[in-house]
Each structure stands twice: as C-alpha cells, then as structure tokens.
Design a protein around this motif. Sequence first.
Motif, PDB file in Angstrom:
ATOM      1  N   MET A   5     -14.021 -11.323  20.533  1.00 19.09           N
ATOM      2  CA  MET A   5     -12.478 -11.134  20.170  1.00 19.09           C
ATOM      3  C   MET A   5     -12.457 -10.486  20.235  1.00 19.09           C
ATOM      4  O   MET A   5     -12.810  -9.059  19.686  1.00 19.09           O
ATOM      5  CB  MET A   5     -12.183 -12.533  18.776  1.00 19.09           C
ATOM      6  CG  MET A   5     -12.419 -11.761  18.051  1.00 19.09           C
ATOM      7  SD  MET A   5     -12.717 -13.273  16.535  1.00 19.09           S
ATOM      8  CE  MET A   5     -13.813 -14.796  17.258  1.00 19.09           C
ATOM      9  N   VAL A   6     -10.859  -9.298  20.821  1.00 21.15           N
ATOM     10  CA  VAL A   6     -10.395  -8.599  20.598  1.00 21.15           C
ATOM     11  C   VAL A   6     -10.039  -8.302  19.269  1.00 21.15           C
ATOM     12  O   VAL A   6      -9.781  -6.848  18.657  1.00 21.15           O
ATOM     13  CB  VAL A   6      -9.414  -8.217  21.540  1.00 21.15           C
ATOM     14  CG1 VAL A   6      -7.893  -9.020  21.533  1.00 21.15           C
ATOM     15  CG2 VAL A   6      -8.569  -7.316  21.819  1.00 21.15           C
ATOM     16  N   LEU A   7      -9.412  -8.488  18.189  1.00 24.26           N
ATOM     17  CA  LEU A   7      -8.741  -9.048  17.038  1.00 24.26           C
ATOM     18  C   LEU A   7      -9.253  -9.196  16.052  1.00 24.26           C
ATOM     19  O   LEU A   7      -9.397 -10.441  16.275  1.00 24.26           O
ATOM     20  CB  LEU A   7      -7.011  -9.102  17.159  1.00 24.26           C
ATOM     21  CG  LEU A   7      -6.643  -8.332  15.958  1.00 24.26           C
ATOM     22  CD1 LEU A   7      -6.670  -6.637  15.889  1.00 24.26           C
ATOM     23  CD2 LEU A   7      -4.912  -8.589  16.948  1.00 24.26           C
ATOM     24  N   SER A   8      -9.962  -9.020  14.460  1.00 28.83           N
ATOM     25  CA  SER A   8     -10.163  -8.949  13.802  1.00 28.83           C
ATOM     26  C   SER A   8      -9.235  -9.096  12.367  1.00 28.83           C
ATOM     27  O   SER A   8      -9.260  -7.621  12.217  1.00 28.83           O
ATOM     28  CB  SER A   8     -11.753  -9.116  13.215  1.00 28.83           C
ATOM     29  OG  SER A   8     -12.486  -8.939  14.543  1.00 28.83           O
ATOM     30  N   PHE A   9      -8.404  -9.762  12.065  1.00 26.36           N
ATOM     31  CA  PHE A   9      -7.224  -9.697  10.032  1.00 26.36           C
ATOM     32  C   PHE A   9      -8.160  -9.857   9.472  1.00 26.36           C
ATOM     33  O   PHE A   9      -8.982 -11.049   9.646  1.00 26.36           O
ATOM     34  CB  PHE A   9      -6.365 -10.862  10.609  1.00 26.36           C
ATOM     35  CG  PHE A   9      -5.633 -10.456  11.725  1.00 26.36           C
ATOM     36  CD1 PHE A   9      -4.161  -9.592  11.852  1.00 26.36           C
ATOM     37  CD2 PHE A   9      -5.200 -11.336  12.593  1.00 26.36           C
ATOM     38  CE1 PHE A   9      -3.567  -9.830  12.577  1.00 26.36           C
ATOM     39  CE2 PHE A   9      -4.585 -11.361  14.415  1.00 26.36           C
ATOM     40  CZ  PHE A   9      -3.461 -10.456  13.903  1.00 26.36           C
ATOM     41  N   ILE A  82     -11.071  -4.479  18.094  1.00 21.12           N
ATOM     42  CA  ILE A  82      -9.836  -3.793  16.499  1.00 21.12           C
ATOM     43  C   ILE A  82     -10.218  -4.552  15.036  1.00 21.12           C
ATOM     44  O   ILE A  82     -10.038  -5.774  15.352  1.00 21.12           O
ATOM     45  CB  ILE A  82      -9.026  -3.717  17.395  1.00 21.12           C
ATOM     46  CG1 ILE A  82      -8.784  -3.736  19.138  1.00 21.12           C
ATOM     47  CG2 ILE A  82      -7.276  -3.442  17.017  1.00 21.12           C
ATOM     48  CD1 ILE A  82      -8.924  -1.846  18.759  1.00 21.12           C
ATOM     49  N   LEU A  83      -9.464  -3.624  14.469  1.00 24.96           N
ATOM     50  CA  LEU A  83      -9.620  -4.396  12.824  1.00 24.96           C
ATOM     51  C   LEU A  83      -8.399  -4.083  12.676  1.00 24.96           C
ATOM     52  O   LEU A  83      -7.737  -3.199  13.108  1.00 24.96           O
ATOM     53  CB  LEU A  83     -10.139  -3.800  12.002  1.00 24.96           C
ATOM     54  CG  LEU A  83     -12.391  -3.780  12.523  1.00 24.96           C
ATOM     55  CD1 LEU A  83     -13.070  -2.953  11.124  1.00 24.96           C
ATOM     56  CD2 LEU A  83     -13.057  -5.083  12.492  1.00 24.96           C
ATOM     57  N   CYS A  84      -7.544  -5.344  12.019  1.00 25.43           N
ATOM     58  CA  CYS A  84      -6.825  -5.244  11.487  1.00 25.43           C
ATOM     59  C   CYS A  84      -6.751  -5.425   9.964  1.00 25.43           C
ATOM     60  O   CYS A  84      -6.899  -6.757   9.545  1.00 25.43           O
ATOM     61  CB  CYS A  84      -4.505  -5.871  12.576  1.00 25.43           C
ATOM     62  SG  CYS A  84      -3.956  -6.351  11.260  1.00 25.43           S
ATOM     63  N   PHE A  85      -6.743  -4.449   8.894  1.00 26.70           N
ATOM     64  CA  PHE A  85      -6.341  -4.848   7.986  1.00 26.70           C
ATOM     65  C   PHE A  85      -5.073  -5.227   7.626  1.00 26.70           C
ATOM     66  O   PHE A  85      -3.688  -4.251   7.070  1.00 26.70           O
ATOM     67  CB  PHE A  85      -6.795  -3.692   6.464  1.00 26.70           C
ATOM     68  CG  PHE A  85      -8.341  -2.811   7.229  1.00 26.70           C
ATOM     69  CD1 PHE A  85      -9.057  -3.793   6.633  1.00 26.70           C
ATOM     70  CD2 PHE A  85      -8.420  -1.969   8.050  1.00 26.70           C
ATOM     71  CE1 PHE A  85     -10.675  -3.221   6.648  1.00 26.70           C
ATOM     72  CE2 PHE A  85      -9.602  -1.550   8.345  1.00 26.70           C
ATOM     73  CZ  PHE A  85     -11.049  -2.486   8.264  1.00 26.70           C
TER      74      PHE A  85
END
Length: 247
Positions: A5-9, A82-85
């Motif tokens: 997947m492209v994005l991990s929150f 991409i990781l989103c903290f």
Amino acid sequence: MTYYMVLSFIIVNYQSEKYLENCISSIKEKVLSVDYEIIVVNNDNGNLEAKLANEIKVIKSEENIGFGAANNIGAREAKGEILCFLNPDTKVISEDIKSLLDEFDKNDKLAIIGPKLLSDKNEVQWWCAGKEVTVWSIILNNLGYRRDKKIWESSKKIKCAWVSGAAMFIRREVFEKLGGFDEKFFMYFEDIDLCKKVRIAGYKVLYYPNFAIKHFGGRSFSLDRKAQKCYYYKSQKYFLRKWLISQ
C-alpha cells in the motif's frame, strides 16, 4: 521489500482515546484517493483492540515509552512506501491527499513533507514548520519572537528546515536508512532532530500548506504544564548538546 500500500498512518495513543476515534474517522472520510493502512501504537493501559475497527492494527506497548520510540515500533510494522506520523488529537480536513503525495514523485530527494496545521479556531499553528534551530533562534523563541512566520504563513509550498511531528509524511526508505526517531527524546524535539538528520543526509524537507490538518494541540497526552515544561527543556538540552554545543 515489497510494499502493499502507498501510505501508512501511524498514531501513538496515550490517554487520548476520546480524540483518537475522531482522528481515525477523519482519515476514513477524507483519504479516498490512495490505498492506506492505520496503525495505532497504544502507550496506555486501555484495551483499544476491543474499541477500534478490525481493519485497524493495534500494537500494545508494555509502558509509555515516549513518542519517538512508539512511532518507531509502528513504522517497523508498516507496509506503506510513505509513512504519516499523526497525533491522535488531529483531524484531516483536506481531501486531495494525492496532491501532497505526488510531491514525492516529483523529486526523489524530497524525504519529508509537513502539511498546514490549523488550531480549533482555524488559525495556522506557528510550530508547524520552521528554519534551522540554533541557540540564537531558541533564545528568540523564548522571548516570543517568531522568526519562522514567513514559512508557516506561506500560501505556497516552501522548503524548510523542519516540520512538526504532529503530522509528518516521510519516505519509509529514508526513515529506515536513518534509524528512525532518536529514542533519547521522550517527547519534543524528536521531529526537528529527524528533519536535521534527513537534511544532513542530502534530502529535502517541504512545508505543503495546500493540505490542511486540524491539530487541537496538547490534548494527545494528559500532563500538567509543569511536567510538559520538564520534558520540553530536557529534550531541548539534549538537542543542543547533540547538534550545537558538542560540535
């Protein structure tokens, strides 16, 4: 490594369950154009698994290990490129997250993006992005002079020295390469420290005001002001010793 997947929150919970649900709901409501996962690292004693939807991965920490250390745990379990903290006391209000993520595709040296952070009064929060942190800038900040105002009030994307860890997008590859957050910071300054490591490694940090997230500020943990100040100045001292005083 294969990414599914492209994005991990990645959201760290500590005494913030009443905000966490709204944060997750805002992701589901606004993030529609990309594939994503949500990972919650529980630094608290509550049983979040029984309260959150099945598709949300909950990682239980045995104790409150701090913001950076908990995010590192979440990042190790993440599958996104991409990781989103993201702080639990936030609410995604913009819909076009793909425009932000497209910035990574435009420049392979871009490692970190910070969105605009708005208060509950819809005012831009002054600590969402800034210039290089120096001893002089810390003195000016303590005196109430906001030297970074042109950055966080910008209506266009702009390169900067750091962005807030309350909502930070970073390439997973770079995050892993640099060893993630420095866990010696329990809370505060770990975001500025990571951004500095990124820039020293030859990558760029970008403030992207076209994408906005509401940040209710200081509600993602329950500490009195004296305890907050203690953590803040302890982290500030470590940052100065690490990057400025010892060199």
